[in-house]
Design an enzyme around this catalytic site. Structure first.
Site, PDB file in Angstrom:
ATOM      1  N   SER A 152      52.127  40.940  32.113  1.00  0.00           N
ATOM      2  CA  SER A 152      51.723  41.852  32.948  1.00  0.00           C
ATOM      3  C   SER A 152      51.752  41.321  34.360  1.00  0.00           C
ATOM      4  O   SER A 152      51.225  42.044  35.239  1.00  0.00           O
ATOM      5  CB  SER A 152      50.173  42.044  32.720  1.00  0.00           C
ATOM      6  OG  SER A 152      49.236  40.749  32.948  1.00  0.00           O
ATOM      7  N   LYS A 190      45.097  37.305  36.890  1.00  0.00           N
ATOM      8  CA  LYS A 190      45.342  38.621  37.637  1.00  0.00           C
ATOM      9  C   LYS A 190      45.014  38.690  39.029  1.00  0.00           C
ATOM     10  O   LYS A 190      44.556  37.491  39.560  1.00  0.00           O
ATOM     11  CB  LYS A 190      44.302  39.564  37.032  1.00  0.00           C
ATOM     12  CG  LYS A 190      44.632  39.974  35.591  1.00  0.00           C
ATOM     13  CD  LYS A 190      45.837  40.831  35.397  1.00  0.00           C
ATOM     14  CE  LYS A 190      45.766  41.254  33.910  1.00  0.00           C
ATOM     15  NZ  LYS A 190      46.154  40.203  33.061  1.00  0.00           N
TER      16      LYS A 190
END
Length: 231
Positions: A152, A190
């Site tokens: 991701s 993230k």
């Protein structure tokens, strides 16, 4: 590598499909895993989908397909249930470990296992493992290393299998890539976003969605300062 709850959910879905041919509802999944909300089930399903274990069939309600099962019959290296939260936190960020000096131009950092660059997962911990990194990558703070699991963050140049170097800390500026502890039990890599009264953990891959949490759900554990890759 699956977390205990991911493994339990995958097994539950697989068994139900084998028995009835119909995937269970979110309410049935929530009850089977003893979770308080459907959001937790959504997060687990997204994680299984990102890792290629299940597939959502388009244009069909409650349509899930199990693509594959784990090679091992039990998930490996899962944390002990009912462990104290503070113990988990210490193991996640290595508060009891110190940097080990290597050669003059390198430093050995504690390597705490794999961190999700996808949906949050429970990070593995191995206090005995270390990785040697160039000293030039490090600043004055305390550092540790993690292996990346997932895709991701690929648009930020962080690939599955890379080793990221993290400077420990509890604060993050807007847009920084951080290690975040979610709900005091799951860890993810993230980009950090302030969203009014909420916190966003943003992937760097258009295939994945930003996860939004209440501020009290997210604890920053450190920020990305370097990356190592083997070819």
């Amino acid at each position: 590598m699956l977390t205990r709850k991911q493994y339990d959910l995958l097994t539950f879905i697989h068994d139900r499909l084998q028995e009835t041919g119909v995937s269970p509802s979110f309410d049935e999944m929530k009850s089977a895993l003893d979770l308080k909300s459907k959001s937790g089930i959504h997060r687990l399903i997204t994680g299984l989908e990102e890792r290629g274990y299940i597939r959502r069939l388009p244009h069909r309600a409650r349509a899930l397909e199990v693509v594959r099962l784990p090679e091992n019959t039990e998930p490996e290296n899962l944390p002990i249930r009912n462990r104290r939260v503070e113990d988990i936190r210490q193991r996640e960020i290595g508060t009891h470990a110190s940097t080990v000096r290597g050669s003059a131009d390198s430093v050995q950092l504690p390597l705490y296992g794999r961190i999700a660059a996808g949906t949050p997962i429970e990070a593995l911990r191995d206090d005995a493992a270390h990785v040697e990194v160039p000293a030039a990558l490090l600043g004055r703070g305390d550092h540790y290393a993690l292996e990346v699991d997932g895709e991701s963050m690929i648009d930020a140049g962080i690939l599955d299998g890379d080793t990221v170097i993290i400077e420990r800390g509890e604060k993050a500026d807007e847009g920084q890539i951080v290690v975040a502890l979610v709900d005091r039990e799951e860890v993810t890599l993230k980009r950090f976003r302030h969203l009014g009264g909420q916190v966003g953990l943003e992937p760097a891959n258009k295939s994945f969605q930003m996860q939004i949490y209440r501020p009290e759900q997210v604890n920053v554990q450190g920020r990305l300062v370097g990356l190592l890759r083997r070819y």
